[in-house]
Design a protein around this motif. Structure first.
Motif, short mmCIF file in Angstrom:
data_model
loop_
_atom_site.label_atom_id
_atom_site.label_comp_id
_atom_site.label_asym_id
_atom_site.label_seq_id
_atom_site.Cartn_x
_atom_site.Cartn_y
_atom_site.Cartn_z
N GLU A 91 0.81 -1.22 0.00
CA GLU A 91 0.00 0.00 0.00
C GLU A 91 0.85 1.27 0.00
O GLU A 91 0.35 2.35 -0.29
N ASP A 92 2.12 1.15 0.31
CA ASP A 92 3.02 2.30 0.27
C ASP A 92 3.63 2.53 -1.11
O ASP A 92 4.29 3.53 -1.34
N CYS A 93 3.46 1.58 -2.01
CA CYS A 93 4.09 1.66 -3.32
C CYS A 93 3.23 2.46 -4.30
O CYS A 93 2.01 2.50 -4.20
N TRP A 102 1.79 9.15 -11.60
CA TRP A 102 2.04 8.16 -10.58
C TRP A 102 0.74 7.86 -9.85
O TRP A 102 -0.03 8.76 -9.55
N CYS A 103 0.50 6.59 -9.54
CA CYS A 103 -0.71 6.22 -8.82
C CYS A 103 -0.47 4.92 -8.06
O CYS A 103 0.53 4.27 -8.23
N LYS A 104 -1.42 4.58 -7.22
CA LYS A 104 -1.33 3.34 -6.46
C LYS A 104 -1.65 2.16 -7.38
O LYS A 104 -2.37 2.32 -8.35
N ILE A 108 -4.86 1.30 -11.03
CA ILE A 108 -4.61 1.01 -12.45
C ILE A 108 -5.72 0.09 -12.96
O ILE A 108 -6.04 -0.92 -12.36
N SER A 109 -6.32 0.46 -14.05
CA SER A 109 -7.40 -0.39 -14.56
C SER A 109 -6.95 -1.17 -15.77
O SER A 109 -6.04 -0.89 -16.45
#
Length: 109
Positions: A91-93, A102-104, A108-109
């Motif tokens: 969860e920190d990446c 940049w996103c968690k 990403i879909s």
């Protein structure tokens, strides 16, 4: 009168520093002994013309400086070791889609 030090006299000075530190117990005895042997070898190589005096002096100075600043083996074992870094959690990446922001990873879909 004071004279400009030559590389040979400075090599002897570095050797004296290492020997004094070894006699006082001011560092790791094994490392200081190796340092004395190494600087003695450098001094012999300069005397035979096998090595440049300036290069040998630079090497001997680095060795003497490093070894006289080391503590004894017992002192180093008593010092607290630094804590291991925290494990990386998913969860920190963050990731980056090429050309995107940049996103968690979950976004990403």
């Amino acid at each position: 009168m004071l004279q400009t030090p030559t590389p040979q006299t400075m090599l002897r000075t570095n050797l004296t520093l290492l020997r004094r530190a070894l006699d006082r117990g001011a560092g790791d005895a094994r490392l200081l002994t190796e340092g004395v042997l190494y600087v003695t070898d450098l001094e012999a190589r300069v005397a035979t013309g096998e090595m440049d005096a300036e290069a040998a002096l630079a090497d001997a100075s680095r060795v003497a400086r490093a070894l006289t600043q080391t503590g004894t083996h017992r002192e180093r074992r008593r010092e607290p070791r630094p804590h291991a870094p925290a494990p990386v959690r998913r969860e920190d990446c963050v990731v980056r889609v090429p050309g995107g922001p940049w996103c968690k990873p979950e976004e990403i879909s």
